[in-house]
Scaffold this motif. Structure first.
Motif, PDB file in Angstrom:
ATOM      1  N   GLY A  16       1.795 -15.192  -6.002  1.00 21.44           N
ATOM      2  CA  GLY A  16       3.337 -14.526  -5.664  1.00 21.44           C
ATOM      3  C   GLY A  16       3.177 -13.500  -4.369  1.00 21.44           C
ATOM      4  N   ARG A  17       4.067 -13.270  -3.803  1.00 17.31           N
ATOM      5  CA  ARG A  17       4.245 -11.831  -3.002  1.00 17.31           C
ATOM      6  C   ARG A  17       5.413 -11.199  -3.167  1.00 17.31           C
ATOM      7  NH1 ARG A  17       0.918 -11.276   2.088  1.00 17.31           N
ATOM      8  NH2 ARG A  17      -0.809 -13.130   1.861  1.00 17.31           N
ATOM      9  N   LYS A  18       5.471  -9.830  -3.087  1.00 16.83           N
ATOM     10  CA  LYS A  18       6.729  -9.376  -3.097  1.00 16.83           C
ATOM     11  C   LYS A  18       6.626  -7.877  -2.353  1.00 16.83           C
ATOM     12  CE  LYS A  18       6.815  -7.550  -7.815  1.00 16.83           C
ATOM     13  NZ  LYS A  18       7.293  -7.428  -9.052  1.00 16.83           N
ATOM     14  N   ILE A  19       7.707  -7.285  -1.936  1.00 20.01           N
ATOM     15  CA  ILE A  19       7.428  -5.926  -1.156  1.00 20.01           C
ATOM     16  C   ILE A  19       7.499  -4.731  -2.382  1.00 20.01           C
ATOM     17  CG2 ILE A  19       8.933  -4.358  -0.009  1.00 20.01           C
ATOM     18  CD1 ILE A  19       7.855  -6.739   1.751  1.00 20.01           C
ATOM     19  N   ALA A  20       6.588  -3.984  -2.224  1.00 25.03           N
ATOM     20  CA  ALA A  20       6.395  -2.859  -3.176  1.00 25.03           C
ATOM     21  C   ALA A  20       6.912  -1.682  -2.711  1.00 25.03           C
ATOM     22  CB  ALA A  20       4.926  -2.751  -3.390  1.00 25.03           C
ATOM     23  N   LEU A  21       7.268  -0.624  -3.498  1.00 24.32           N
ATOM     24  CA  LEU A  21       7.825   0.578  -3.292  1.00 24.32           C
ATOM     25  C   LEU A  21       6.678   1.499  -2.417  1.00 24.32           C
ATOM     26  CD1 LEU A  21       9.763   1.458  -6.509  1.00 24.32           C
ATOM     27  CD2 LEU A  21      10.481   0.543  -4.370  1.00 24.32           C
ATOM     28  N   GLY A  22       7.111   2.241  -1.394  1.00 20.69           N
ATOM     29  CA  GLY A  22       6.348   3.195  -0.791  1.00 20.69           C
ATOM     30  C   GLY A  22       5.853   2.818   0.539  1.00 20.69           C
ATOM     31  N   VAL A  23       5.084   3.615   1.390  1.00 22.18           N
ATOM     32  CA  VAL A  23       4.778   3.355   2.436  1.00 22.18           C
ATOM     33  C   VAL A  23       3.202   3.549   2.725  1.00 22.18           C
ATOM     34  CG1 VAL A  23       6.890   4.057   3.740  1.00 22.18           C
ATOM     35  CG2 VAL A  23       5.175   5.499   3.366  1.00 22.18           C
ATOM     36  N   CYS A  24       2.619   2.712   3.674  1.00 19.45           N
ATOM     37  CA  CYS A  24       1.227   2.892   4.052  1.00 19.45           C
ATOM     38  C   CYS A  24       0.897   4.186   4.449  1.00 19.45           C
ATOM     39  CB  CYS A  24       0.924   2.084   5.103  1.00 19.45           C
ATOM     40  SG  CYS A  24      -0.876   2.150   5.567  1.00 19.45           S
ATOM     41  N   PRO A  25      -0.148   4.926   4.085  1.00 23.90           N
ATOM     42  CA  PRO A  25      -0.658   6.130   4.471  1.00 23.90           C
ATOM     43  C   PRO A  25      -1.094   6.322   5.795  1.00 23.90           C
ATOM     44  CG  PRO A  25      -2.167   5.947   2.973  1.00 23.90           C
ATOM     45  CD  PRO A  25      -1.038   4.688   2.915  1.00 23.90           C
ATOM     46  N   HIS A  26      -1.610   5.191   6.443  1.00 24.55           N
ATOM     47  CA  HIS A  26      -2.279   5.120   7.583  1.00 24.55           C
ATOM     48  C   HIS A  26      -1.236   5.086   8.812  1.00 24.55           C
ATOM     49  CE1 HIS A  26      -5.974   4.964   5.412  1.00 24.55           C
ATOM     50  NE2 HIS A  26      -5.608   4.110   4.651  1.00 24.55           N
ATOM     51  N   CYS A  27      -0.261   3.947   8.507  1.00 22.13           N
ATOM     52  CA  CYS A  27       0.490   3.502   9.497  1.00 22.13           C
ATOM     53  C   CYS A  27       1.922   3.647   9.435  1.00 22.13           C
ATOM     54  CB  CYS A  27       0.193   2.452  10.396  1.00 22.13           C
ATOM     55  SG  CYS A  27       0.607   0.996   9.147  1.00 22.13           S
ATOM     56  N   GLU A  28       2.554   4.215   8.135  1.00 20.86           N
ATOM     57  CA  GLU A  28       3.651   4.243   7.724  1.00 20.86           C
ATOM     58  C   GLU A  28       4.357   2.944   7.784  1.00 20.86           C
ATOM     59  OE1 GLU A  28       5.302   7.095   6.992  1.00 20.86           O
ATOM     60  OE2 GLU A  28       3.528   8.211   6.959  1.00 20.86           O
ATOM     61  N   GLY A  29       3.561   1.871   7.496  1.00 21.79           N
ATOM     62  CA  GLY A  29       4.031   0.473   7.223  1.00 21.79           C
ATOM     63  C   GLY A  29       4.487   0.099   5.681  1.00 21.79           C
ATOM     64  N   LYS A  30       5.211  -0.954   5.755  1.00 21.53           N
ATOM     65  CA  LYS A  30       5.733  -1.667   4.465  1.00 21.53           C
ATOM     66  C   LYS A  30       4.308  -1.888   3.516  1.00 21.53           C
ATOM     67  CE  LYS A  30      10.386  -2.874   5.411  1.00 21.53           C
ATOM     68  NZ  LYS A  30      11.465  -4.022   5.522  1.00 21.53           N
ATOM     69  N   VAL A  31       4.609  -1.828   2.411  1.00 21.90           N
ATOM     70  CA  VAL A  31       3.488  -2.291   1.363  1.00 21.90           C
ATOM     71  C   VAL A  31       4.201  -3.423   0.603  1.00 21.90           C
ATOM     72  CG1 VAL A  31       1.954  -1.384  -0.555  1.00 21.90           C
ATOM     73  CG2 VAL A  31       2.524   0.116   1.058  1.00 21.90           C
ATOM     74  N   GLU A  32       3.048  -4.481   0.604  1.00 22.28           N
ATOM     75  CA  GLU A  32       3.390  -5.597  -0.214  1.00 22.28           C
ATOM     76  C   GLU A  32       2.577  -6.020  -1.283  1.00 22.28           C
ATOM     77  OE1 GLU A  32       2.474  -9.262   2.070  1.00 22.28           O
ATOM     78  OE2 GLU A  32       4.644 -10.010   1.915  1.00 22.28           O
ATOM     79  N   ALA A  33       3.035  -6.353  -2.339  1.00 20.30           N
ATOM     80  CA  ALA A  33       2.081  -6.556  -3.693  1.00 20.30           C
ATOM     81  C   ALA A  33       1.874  -7.995  -3.635  1.00 20.30           C
ATOM     82  CB  ALA A  33       2.818  -6.291  -5.051  1.00 20.30           C
ATOM     83  N   ILE A  34       0.648  -8.092  -3.848  1.00 18.40           N
ATOM     84  CA  ILE A  34       0.125  -9.770  -3.854  1.00 18.40           C
ATOM     85  C   ILE A  34      -0.370  -9.972  -5.198  1.00 18.40           C
ATOM     86  CG2 ILE A  34      -1.346 -11.503  -3.041  1.00 18.40           C
ATOM     87  CD1 ILE A  34      -1.264  -9.868  -0.588  1.00 18.40           C
ATOM     88  N   ASP A  35       0.011 -10.997  -6.081  1.00 20.65           N
ATOM     89  CA  ASP A  35      -0.503 -11.433  -7.431  1.00 20.65           C
ATOM     90  C   ASP A  35      -1.678 -12.545  -7.226  1.00 20.65           C
ATOM     91  OD1 ASP A  35       1.226  -9.706  -8.773  1.00 20.65           O
ATOM     92  OD2 ASP A  35       2.940 -11.053  -8.745  1.00 20.65           O
ATOM     93  N   VAL A  36      -2.823 -12.439  -7.602  1.00 21.25           N
ATOM     94  CA  VAL A  36      -3.727 -13.354  -7.475  1.00 21.25           C
ATOM     95  C   VAL A  36      -4.351 -13.600  -8.742  1.00 21.25           C
ATOM     96  CG1 VAL A  36      -6.117 -13.618  -6.573  1.00 21.25           C
ATOM     97  CG2 VAL A  36      -4.517 -12.127  -5.360  1.00 21.25           C
ATOM     98  N   GLU A  37      -4.249 -14.959  -8.996  1.00 17.61           N
ATOM     99  CA  GLU A  37      -5.088 -15.714 -10.328  1.00 17.61           C
ATOM    100  C   GLU A  37      -6.381 -15.983 -10.078  1.00 17.61           C
ATOM    101  OE1 GLU A  37      -4.189 -19.812 -11.809  1.00 17.61           O
ATOM    102  OE2 GLU A  37      -2.727 -18.300 -13.039  1.00 17.61           O
ATOM    103  N   GLY A  38      -7.359 -15.474 -10.699  1.00 20.05           N
ATOM    104  CA  GLY A  38      -8.714 -16.042 -10.600  1.00 20.05           C
ATOM    105  C   GLY A  38      -9.175 -16.839 -11.860  1.00 20.05           C
TER     106      GLY A  38
END
Length: 69
Positions: A16-38
């Motif tokens: 799954g994916r969802k928008i996380a809190l905070g901004v990227c320190p490089h370009c001030e873009g939105k941060v997305e959290a990705i859940d990965v199952e291995g």
């Protein structure tokens, strides 16, 4: 070692994916959290499952790392 790579296999699947809190320190873009199952398989039998959460910027696509103090 080559034989071990042929016998062992690791599969990764995005859960799954969802928008996380905070901004990227490089370009001030939105941060997305990705859940990965291995899963690690030995001769097609699952040995262990791992759930990981990775953070990525939606604009510059850099992988971000959380630093705990």
């Amino acid at each position: 070692m080559c034989f071990l790579k042929c016998v062992c296999n690791e599969e990764k699947k995005e859960v799954g994916r969802k928008i996380a809190l905070g901004v990227c320190p490089h370009c001030e873009g939105k941060v997305e959290a990705i859940d990965v199952e291995g899963s690690l398989k030995l001769c097609f039998l699952p040995i262990c499952y791992k759930m990981k959460r990775k953070y990525i910027c939606t604009i510059c696509f850099r992988h971000l790392v959380l630093l705990y103090s």
